[in-house]
Scaffold this motif. Structure first.
Motif, mmCIF file in Angstrom:
data_model
loop_
_atom_site.group_PDB
_atom_site.id
_atom_site.type_symbol
_atom_site.label_atom_id
_atom_site.label_comp_id
_atom_site.label_asym_id
_atom_site.label_seq_id
_atom_site.Cartn_x
_atom_site.Cartn_y
_atom_site.Cartn_z
ATOM 1 N N ASN A 75 0.852 -1.322 -0.234
ATOM 2 C CA ASN A 75 -0.057 -0.132 -0.047
ATOM 3 C C ASN A 75 0.950 1.262 0.010
ATOM 4 N N GLU A 80 6.708 6.897 -1.767
ATOM 5 C CA GLU A 80 7.266 6.203 -0.619
ATOM 6 C C GLU A 80 8.370 5.315 -1.111
ATOM 7 N N GLN A 186 4.805 -1.724 8.598
ATOM 8 C CA GLN A 186 3.694 -1.251 7.745
ATOM 9 C C GLN A 186 3.685 -1.902 6.424
ATOM 10 N N LEU A 189 2.165 -5.511 6.582
ATOM 11 C CA LEU A 189 0.947 -5.443 6.622
ATOM 12 C C LEU A 189 0.171 -5.220 5.682
ATOM 13 N N GLY A 190 0.506 -4.135 5.021
ATOM 14 C CA GLY A 190 0.079 -3.563 3.918
ATOM 15 C C GLY A 190 -0.019 -4.644 2.823
#
Ligand SMILES: *[C@@H]1O[C@H](CO)[C@@H](O)[C@H](O)[C@H]1NC(C)=O
Ligand SMILES: *[C@@H]1O[C@H](CO)[C@@H](O)[C@H](O)[C@H]1NC(C)=O
Ligand SMILES: *[C@@H]1O[C@H](CO)[C@@H](O)[C@H](O)[C@H]1NC(C)=O
Length: 332
Positions: A75, A80, A186, A189-190
């Motif tokens: 995600n 990023e 992060q 999980l994404g």
């Protein structure tokens, strides 16, 4: 007596007990392999893995990651991702320069290879745990424990001195800590969420039997092939009736290019004892119904073929004959 055998079989057959073991991947890690051929030549290889599944490779010519799945970015936004690529590029180039600078001081003899693995995994009690380990020449060298560099006993005094050096680079430690303890969880999980259609798919195995090279005079090597299944955990064994055959040998679970798996399970038996054996396959895609393949003699295989071919023949020829007859009536 049964329990020890079961345990033994589970140890032999990786993947363990069918549904109970099924979870899908629960960790993400990156691998770095840095090869130093001589004082002027070195190369980095990098890759990113969700469990057994490779999601990224590193293109050192462009200094960019190559994303191997449409959902490999999880995600994370393009910004990023680009930011992370820049961090990795600076790190990898800096790593080579630092190692070359200190190679003499730490008595590193060319050629040598440094391997690193770093990532995070879901913890059974909730949350995530992060890890980092380094190896020199294939031997454990250092690891990260409680945010500190810990030299491996195998690394000797050299590993202790290198950990001491790393502790001086506070800036690098902060960046590495942020990547490991914030970015990685992060991302994990994404990506588990974005990729779930593929990660949680169920693909049924195909299975077939054959013989392998004869283990000796009067003996047969029965081979049960189980192919094309997903996810990886699978349980396969040779049986006689309800009895698991303790001579069952499992090969490694090997990958197919499409991300499904292949396993070969063999049994060495006296030629006269093959009849009555069966190969039993348990996999989460089979909905609790094991696949059972019976070792037959050629006659029964012939009979099975006949049993399939005769109805097929009837099914195909009767409508054709009927159609031809109709046509000939019409043309009169
Ligand atoms: C260093 O290693 C590279 C790659 O093996 C080789 O092509 C090169 O000639 C070597 N250079 C020296 C100075 O030995
Ligand atoms: C982890 O490190 C902190 C400070 O660096 C220390 O206070 C704590 O006791 C350490 N925990 C363990 C389990 O070693
Ligand atoms: C990605 O997902 C994780 C976990 O659900 C979340 O913590 C994080 O904020 C998300 N990141 C973005 C950019 O949406």
């Amino acid at each position: 007596m049964l329990l020890p055998w079961l345990l033994w079989l589970v140890v032999l057959c990786p993947g363990g007990g069918g549904e109970a073991a099924f979870q899908g991947p629960t960790s993400y890690h990156v691998i770095q392999i840095s090869s130093f051929a001589n004082s002027s030549w070195a190369q980095n290889q990098g890759s990113g893995w969700l469990g057994d599944l490779q999601l990224q490779s590193w293109d050192s010519d462009t200094g960019r990651a190559v994303f191997l799945k449409p959902w490999s970015k999880g995600n994370f936004s393009e910004e990023e991702v680009t930011g992370l690529e820049e961090v990795f590029q600076v790190y990898l180039n800096g790593f080579i320069l630092e190692v070359q600078d200190h190679a003499h001081e730490f008595q590193m003899e060319y050629p040598f290879e440094i391997q690193g693995i770093a990532g995070c995994s879901l913890h059974s009690g909730g949350g995530t745990v992060s890890f980092l380990r380094g190896a020199l020449g294939g031997v454990d060298f250092l690891s990260l424990k409680n945010h500190s560099c810990v030299p491996a006993p195998e690394g000797g005094s050299r590993a202790q001195r290198i950990c001491a050096l790393i502790h001086q680079y506070a800036g690098i430690r902060d960046i590495a800590g942020k990547l490991l303890f914030e970015t990685c969880p992060q991302y994990l999980l994404g990506v588990l969420d974005v990729g779930k259609a593929e990660l949680q798919r169920q693909v049924k195995p195909e299975a077939w039997l054959s013989t392998g090279p004869s283990p000796g005079p009067g003996r047969l090597l029965l081979v049960c092939h189980v192919s094309g299944f997903y996810p990886k955990p699978v349980w396969v064994t040779w049986m006689r009736g309800d009895q698991e055959q303790r001579g069952t040998r499992c090969g490694d679970v090997l990958p197919h290019a499409d991300g499904t798996w292949y396993l070969r399970v063999t049994l060495d038996v006296a030629a006269g004892e093959a009849a009555g054996l069966s190969c039993r396959v348990r996999h989460s895609s089979l909905g609790g119904r094991d696949m059972v393949l019976h070792w037959g003699n050629p006659v029964s295989i012939g009979l099975i073929s006949l049993a399939i071919i005769v109805p097929l023949f009837v099914l195909l020829t009767v409508p054709t004959l009927w159609f031809l007859r109709r046509r000939s009536y019409q043309s009169i």
